[in-house]
Design a protein around this motif. Structure first.
Motif, PDB file in Angstrom:
ATOM      1  N   LYS A 147       0.884  -1.171   0.072  1.00  0.00           N
ATOM      2  CA  LYS A 147      -0.065  -0.160   0.096  1.00  0.00           C
ATOM      3  C   LYS A 147       0.754   1.435   0.038  1.00  0.00           C
ATOM      4  O   LYS A 147       0.374   2.180  -0.448  1.00  0.00           O
ATOM      5  CB  LYS A 147      -0.803   0.006   1.314  1.00  0.00           C
ATOM      6  CG  LYS A 147      -1.897  -1.093   1.343  1.00  0.00           C
ATOM      7  CD  LYS A 147      -2.895  -0.975   2.512  1.00  0.00           C
ATOM      8  CE  LYS A 147      -3.524   0.047   2.806  1.00  0.00           C
ATOM      9  NZ  LYS A 147      -4.393  -0.040   3.995  1.00  0.00           N
ATOM     10  N   LYS A 148       2.149   1.187   0.535  1.00  0.00           N
ATOM     11  CA  LYS A 148       2.849   2.460   0.562  1.00  0.00           C
ATOM     12  C   LYS A 148       4.311   1.874   0.918  1.00  0.00           C
ATOM     13  O   LYS A 148       4.667   1.002   1.398  1.00  0.00           O
ATOM     14  CB  LYS A 148       2.396   3.136   2.041  1.00  0.00           C
ATOM     15  CG  LYS A 148       3.347   4.385   2.193  1.00  0.00           C
ATOM     16  CD  LYS A 148       2.606   5.146   3.570  1.00  0.00           C
ATOM     17  CE  LYS A 148       3.606   6.337   3.803  1.00  0.00           C
ATOM     18  NZ  LYS A 148       3.160   7.077   4.919  1.00  0.00           N
ATOM     19  N   ILE A 149       5.339   2.670   0.074  1.00  0.00           N
ATOM     20  CA  ILE A 149       6.654   2.588   0.314  1.00  0.00           C
ATOM     21  C   ILE A 149       7.344   3.970   0.740  1.00  0.00           C
ATOM     22  O   ILE A 149       6.992   4.874   0.150  1.00  0.00           O
ATOM     23  CB  ILE A 149       7.288   1.931  -0.907  1.00  0.00           C
ATOM     24  CG1 ILE A 149       6.793   0.703  -1.115  1.00  0.00           C
ATOM     25  CG2 ILE A 149       8.782   1.943  -0.753  1.00  0.00           C
ATOM     26  CD1 ILE A 149       7.512   0.236  -2.487  1.00  0.00           C
ATOM     27  N   GLU A 150       8.154   3.964   1.766  1.00  0.00           N
ATOM     28  CA  GLU A 150       8.777   5.084   2.318  1.00  0.00           C
ATOM     29  C   GLU A 150      10.208   5.105   2.470  1.00  0.00           C
ATOM     30  O   GLU A 150      10.648   4.187   3.268  1.00  0.00           O
ATOM     31  CB  GLU A 150       8.156   5.724   3.583  1.00  0.00           C
ATOM     32  CG  GLU A 150       8.953   6.898   3.779  1.00  0.00           C
ATOM     33  CD  GLU A 150       8.049   7.729   5.193  1.00  0.00           C
ATOM     34  OE1 GLU A 150       8.852   8.263   5.891  1.00  0.00           O
ATOM     35  OE2 GLU A 150       6.821   7.129   5.490  1.00  0.00           O
ATOM     36  N   PHE A 151      11.039   5.299   1.582  1.00  0.00           N
ATOM     37  CA  PHE A 151      12.527   5.176   1.574  1.00  0.00           C
ATOM     38  C   PHE A 151      13.077   6.253   2.511  1.00  0.00           C
ATOM     39  O   PHE A 151      12.272   7.262   2.955  1.00  0.00           O
ATOM     40  CB  PHE A 151      13.086   5.404   0.373  1.00  0.00           C
ATOM     41  CG  PHE A 151      12.754   4.280  -0.714  1.00  0.00           C
ATOM     42  CD1 PHE A 151      13.229   2.897  -0.556  1.00  0.00           C
ATOM     43  CD2 PHE A 151      11.895   4.453  -1.731  1.00  0.00           C
ATOM     44  CE1 PHE A 151      12.908   2.161  -1.503  1.00  0.00           C
ATOM     45  CE2 PHE A 151      11.650   3.515  -2.511  1.00  0.00           C
ATOM     46  CZ  PHE A 151      12.100   2.125  -2.512  1.00  0.00           C
ATOM     47  N   ASN A 152      14.267   5.955   3.070  1.00  0.00           N
ATOM     48  CA  ASN A 152      15.068   6.921   4.133  1.00  0.00           C
ATOM     49  C   ASN A 152      13.778   7.376   5.124  1.00  0.00           C
ATOM     50  O   ASN A 152      13.827   8.480   5.653  1.00  0.00           O
ATOM     51  CB  ASN A 152      15.368   8.178   3.557  1.00  0.00           C
ATOM     52  CG  ASN A 152      16.256   7.714   2.162  1.00  0.00           C
ATOM     53  OD1 ASN A 152      17.192   7.258   2.308  1.00  0.00           O
ATOM     54  ND2 ASN A 152      16.068   8.612   1.213  1.00  0.00           N
TER      55      ASN A 152
END
Length: 233
Positions: free
Chosen positions: A194-199
């Protein structure tokens, strides 16, 4: 009725340093069995509850942690308990090096036990591909053998992974593919990103593995068998 699943990917970028946060949704695959009928009798809206659960994966180059969202950890209702099992979740999972560590999976045996399993994911990577949220993904198939008191069963796992995201992890401890698993289907349910957040900015403390508490698979099977024998007395 055909099961149609749409998962939206948001907050996406391609830089991969530090910890990456991945949020998964899940949908149950309806099936006919006595256990399913019993579960639906106790929890008529089971499928809706399963769909309302979210799971988080925190990953970097060396380790990953897969867990249920905090608010569901604290929910000890019968309905949520059935939904957790229906989704295939049985405690936090750490993937590190060539091992999977399943935390708090059998508190009925002993508190804080950790099951250690060697990763034996022998994936068959196919040429079949599809686009998931603008990412090119490839299909991989895993035949997973399960042995219990009723016999030996082979379950098929289907994963869609993206080589564009160089993290070899996915839900439920699935790993060892050359890219992040965006979608995974077991015999019971389908997980989708549903969601990807890098760093990822929030501080993540990966649980330490207490070597005095983990059991190898053979040790766990013996402990389970001893427990069953005690119940018969």
């Amino acid at each position: 009725m055909k099961l149609i699943i749409v998962f939206l990917l948001s907050g996406f970028c391609f830089s991969q340093t530090g910890t990456t946060f991945i949020e998964y949704g899940v949908k149950a695959i309806p099936k006919e069995s006595n256990l399913e009928k019993m579960s639906l009798e106790v929890c008529p809206n089971l499928y809706d509850i399963v769909e309302g659960i979210t799971f988080n994966l925190y990953a970097n180059d060396t380790i990953s942690l897969f867990e249920i969202e905090d608010k569901f950890k604290e929910d000890n209702s019968t309905e949520t308990g059935i939904a957790k099992l229906r989704s295939g979740y049985n405690g936090e999972i750490i993937t590190k090096n060539d091992s999977i560590y399943n935390l708090n999976f059998a508190n009925y045996l002993e508190r804080n036990l950790i099951l250690k399993k060697e990763i034996k994911h022998d994936w068959n990577i196919t040429n079949e591909s599809k686009i998931i949220n603008d990412l090119l993904c490839y299909k991989a198939i895993l035949k997973k053998e399960t042995v219990n008191s009723k016999g030996t069963f082979v379950n098929t796992i289907i994963a869609w992974f993206s080589p564009e995201i160089n993290l070899p992890y996915g839900p439920l401890g699935f790993s060892k593919l050359p890219g992040l698993i965006l979608e995974a289907q077991t015999k019971d349910c389908i997980y989708g990103v549903k969601k990807i957040e890098f760093n990822y900015k929030s501080e993540i403390k990966f649980p330490k593995i207490d070597t005095n508490k983990f059991l190898e698979e053979e040790e766990f099977e013996k402990k389970i068998n001893d427990y069953r024998e005690e119940l018969k007395k």
